[in-house]
Scaffold this active site. Structure first.
Site, mmCIF file in Angstrom:
data_model
loop_
_atom_site.group_PDB
_atom_site.id
_atom_site.type_symbol
_atom_site.label_atom_id
_atom_site.label_comp_id
_atom_site.label_asym_id
_atom_site.label_seq_id
_atom_site.Cartn_x
_atom_site.Cartn_y
_atom_site.Cartn_z
ATOM 1 N N CYS A 149 0.822 -1.220 0.000
ATOM 2 C CA CYS A 149 0.000 0.000 0.000
ATOM 3 C C CYS A 149 0.853 1.265 0.000
ATOM 4 C CB CYS A 149 -0.934 0.007 1.201
ATOM 5 S SG CYS A 149 -1.991 -1.440 1.259
ATOM 6 N N SER B 86 -11.142 0.722 4.762
ATOM 7 C CA SER B 86 -11.064 1.328 3.435
ATOM 8 C C SER B 86 -11.566 0.282 2.449
ATOM 9 C CB SER B 86 -9.629 1.741 3.121
ATOM 10 O OG SER B 86 -8.778 0.616 3.169
ATOM 11 N N ILE C 54 -12.301 -1.610 -1.464
ATOM 12 C CA ILE C 54 -11.539 -2.117 -2.616
ATOM 13 C C ILE C 54 -11.855 -1.185 -3.790
ATOM 14 C CG2 ILE C 54 -11.285 -4.114 -4.156
ATOM 15 C CD1 ILE C 54 -10.951 -5.499 -1.589
ATOM 16 N N HIS D 91 -9.232 3.249 -1.739
ATOM 17 C CA HIS D 91 -7.804 2.902 -1.565
ATOM 18 C C HIS D 91 -7.338 1.995 -2.705
ATOM 19 C CE1 HIS D 91 -4.043 1.819 0.103
ATOM 20 N NE2 HIS D 91 -4.429 0.876 0.941
HETATM 21 N N1 COA Z 1 -16.799 1.577 3.072
HETATM 22 C C1 COA Z 1 -18.060 1.982 2.738
HETATM 23 N N2 COA Z 1 -18.907 1.246 1.991
HETATM 24 C C2 COA Z 1 -18.448 0.091 1.540
HETATM 25 C C3 COA Z 1 -17.152 -0.398 1.811
HETATM 26 C C4 COA Z 1 -16.338 0.382 2.631
HETATM 27 N N3 COA Z 1 -15.135 -0.029 2.976
HETATM 28 N N4 COA Z 1 -16.981 -1.577 1.211
HETATM 29 C C5 COA Z 1 -18.134 -1.834 0.573
HETATM 30 N N5 COA Z 1 -19.001 -0.828 0.777
HETATM 31 C C6 COA Z 1 -20.376 -0.774 0.321
HETATM 32 C C7 COA Z 1 -20.484 -1.166 -1.120
HETATM 33 O O1 COA Z 1 -20.515 -0.037 -1.975
HETATM 34 C C8 COA Z 1 -21.782 -1.922 -1.138
HETATM 35 O O2 COA Z 1 -22.841 -0.983 -1.171
HETATM 36 P P1 COA Z 1 -24.109 -1.258 -2.098
HETATM 37 O O3 COA Z 1 -24.674 -2.551 -1.568
HETATM 38 O O4 COA Z 1 -24.958 -0.072 -1.856
HETATM 39 O O5 COA Z 1 -23.574 -1.375 -3.477
HETATM 40 C C9 COA Z 1 -21.847 -2.592 0.215
HETATM 41 O O6 COA Z 1 -21.051 -1.766 1.081
HETATM 42 C C10 COA Z 1 -21.327 -4.009 0.221
HETATM 43 O O7 COA Z 1 -20.117 -4.039 -0.506
HETATM 44 P P2 COA Z 1 -19.291 -5.331 -0.853
HETATM 45 O O8 COA Z 1 -18.344 -4.970 -1.954
HETATM 46 O O9 COA Z 1 -20.189 -6.498 -1.027
HETATM 47 O O10 COA Z 1 -18.429 -5.512 0.464
HETATM 48 P P3 COA Z 1 -17.500 -6.701 0.791
HETATM 49 O O11 COA Z 1 -18.083 -7.362 1.991
HETATM 50 O O12 COA Z 1 -17.198 -7.520 -0.404
HETATM 51 O O13 COA Z 1 -16.130 -5.967 1.199
HETATM 52 C C11 COA Z 1 -14.634 -5.197 2.860
HETATM 53 C C12 COA Z 1 -16.058 -5.124 2.307
HETATM 54 C C13 COA Z 1 -14.516 -4.218 4.003
HETATM 55 C C14 COA Z 1 -14.341 -6.621 3.356
HETATM 56 C C15 COA Z 1 -13.628 -4.828 1.718
HETATM 57 O O14 COA Z 1 -13.914 -3.530 1.250
HETATM 58 C C16 COA Z 1 -12.189 -4.908 2.191
HETATM 59 O O15 COA Z 1 -11.618 -6.005 2.231
HETATM 60 N N6 COA Z 1 -11.570 -3.775 2.543
HETATM 61 C C17 COA Z 1 -10.188 -3.771 3.007
HETATM 62 C C18 COA Z 1 -9.244 -3.737 1.829
HETATM 63 C C19 COA Z 1 -7.810 -3.880 2.305
HETATM 64 O O16 COA Z 1 -7.459 -4.760 3.060
HETATM 65 N N7 COA Z 1 -6.948 -2.994 1.824
HETATM 66 C C20 COA Z 1 -5.584 -2.986 2.225
HETATM 67 C C21 COA Z 1 -5.450 -2.124 3.422
HETATM 68 S S1 COA Z 1 -3.950 -2.360 4.299
#
Ligand code: COA
Length: 379
Positions: free
Chosen positions: A85, A209, A211, A328
């Site tokens: 990152c 954050s 994807i 991110h």
């Molecule tokens: N913040 C706000 N809204 C979010 C979000 C987030 N982080 N992630 C998803 N959403 C929203 C989506 O837009 C979606 O909305 P909608 O239903 O109105 O379209 C809903 O929430 C569900 O999204 P979805 O993509 O199905 O979520 P997910 O469960 O697949 O993934 C996380 C959510 C948090 C697990 C994923 O974003 C993640 O892994 N984030 C961390 C990434 C990471 O590790 N980065 C490196 C950092 S060191």
């Protein structure tokens, strides 16, 4: 810096789920934006550096240095760098090294990532390549899982409540409402963050954050001057594996990079007027602020409670919306943070801090294994 490095300006794509655009499209758009914003000729660019983590895995495109160089008519030298990152921050640091050593006078720096064309599980496991594959990988942890461990340890050690933690994401979401490049432009109250779906206890969806796809580009120069100068560019590192750390509620890489950056710039901590902070998970923001000495250990949440982190507070944080609300796109983040700092200093920021003259970009790779700090000042 060994000689003055000026930030001429830059461009970025919107961050988000950009299904109609390939990684190549995103890079082209950010580069075109940067060249148009700075009004330099493409042939003025002596070298190109791109920060990217997962081009091969998620966009079937590696060899990105030469891909970027091919966008320019004269095919200058080009390289891709990677530090998870912190790939974007490392790209800027590499560009500074080329400039300070007189290998180049004007460098195009790009950060880019395309994550949403593949299944979420693939992205989650590819992101774990940022951790130690031998020591941390076999545990089955994911990045939300690892930061959930840090959150659990921190909340236990310092008695931080779930509702207090929610103040961190609420601040980023509030700022992003005005940022046209942000993925999520909706104000979300802290109470809704506390009630959002659980991802990895105690972290909820709105602590994380997202994807994201996106790209950002900047042009740095020692030859062409501007009103914004890089005052410091530093990298800090520490043991890759959590198992080799003395603490998981503090990151030595941030401490090292920040101390060296202050010394390089000749600044004191309270010279800093605004911070773009690597809020990959809400808990991380508290840890970073303490690691940089803006609050004693366990007390960073007080900055949020007292309004110090607000736009008109003593230490405005993530006036762009940060990683939490802007999104991110891994390799793009560090470049976009410095672009946001440039906007803050040139009065183009979506949320303008009054009289901001000195600003900081803090970019983190892995679970704090790499940190880059960039300090920018208006001159
Ligand atoms: N913040 C706000 N809204 C979010 C979000 C987030 N982080 N992630 C998803 N959403 C929203 C989506 O837009 C979606 O909305 P909608 O239903 O109105 O379209 C809903 O929430 C569900 O999204 P979805 O993509 O199905 O979520 P997910 O469960 O697949 O993934 C996380 C959510 C948090 C697990 C994923 O974003 C993640 O892994 N984030 C961390 C990434 C990471 O590790 N980065 C490196 C950092 S060191």
């Amino acid at each position: 810096m060994l000689q003055p490095v000026y930030v001429l300006g830059g461009g970025q794509t919107k961050f988000g789920e950009l299904w109609d655009f390939s990684l190549a499209d995103l890079i082209r758009s950010a580069v075109d934006g940067a060249i148009a914003a700075t009004k330099i000729l493409p042939t003025d660019i002596d070298a190109v550096v791109i920060g990217n983590m997962l081009g091969g895995e998620t966009a079937e495109q590696a060899h990105l240095g030469t891909f970027c160089s091919s966008l320019l008519p004269h095919h200058p030298p080009a390289l891709r760098v990677e530090a998870a990152c912190a790939s974007g921050g490392i790209a800027i640091h590499t560009a500074c090294a080329l400039l300070e050593s007189n290998r180049a006078e004007t460098v195009l720096v790009i950060g880019a990532e395309k994550l949403t064309d593949v299944a979420g599980e693939l992205v989650t496991s590819a992101l774990m390549h940022a951790a130690d594959a031998e020591k941390d990988g076999p545990s089955g942890l994911t990045f939300p899982g690892i930061f959930a461990l840090t959150a659990t340890a921190y909340m236990h050690k310092y008695n931080l409540s779930r509702d207090d933690l929610s103040l961190v994401s609420a601040l980023s979401h509030k700022a992003a409402v005005k940022n046209p490049y942000a993925q999520f432009r909706k104000e979300i109250p802290a109470a809704s963050i506390s009630r959002s779906p659980l991802v990895a206890d105690p972290l909820r969806l709105l602590d994380c954050s997202p994807i994201t796809d996106g790209a950002a580009a900047l042009i740095l120069s020692t030859k062409h001057e501007s009103g914004v100068r890089l005052a410091a560019s530093q990298i800090g590192t520490e043991a890759l594996s959590l198992t080799d750390r003395a603490s998981i509620t503090s990151f030595t890489s941030t401490k090292t990079a920040f101390a060296n950056a202050l010394s390089e710039a000749g600044w004191k901590r309270n010279d800093i007027d605004a911070i773009e902070l690597h809020d990959c998970f809400s808990i991380a923001s508290l840890i970073h602020l303490e690691d940089m000495g803006f609050a004693p250990e366990g007390e960073a949440i007080q900055l949020y409670k007292q309004g110090d982190t607000d736009i008109d507070g003593a230490c405005p944080i993530n006036t762009s919306g940060g990683l939490k609300a802007c999104g991110h796109p891994i390799g793009a983040t560090g470049v976009k943070q410095v672009l946001d700092c440039f906007k803050q200093l040139t009065k183009q920021a979506p949320n303008q801090v009054q009289n901001a003259k000195r600003v900081l970009a803090h970019n983190l790779g892995g679970v704090g294994a790499t940190c880059t700090i960039h300090l920018l000042e208006s001159i």
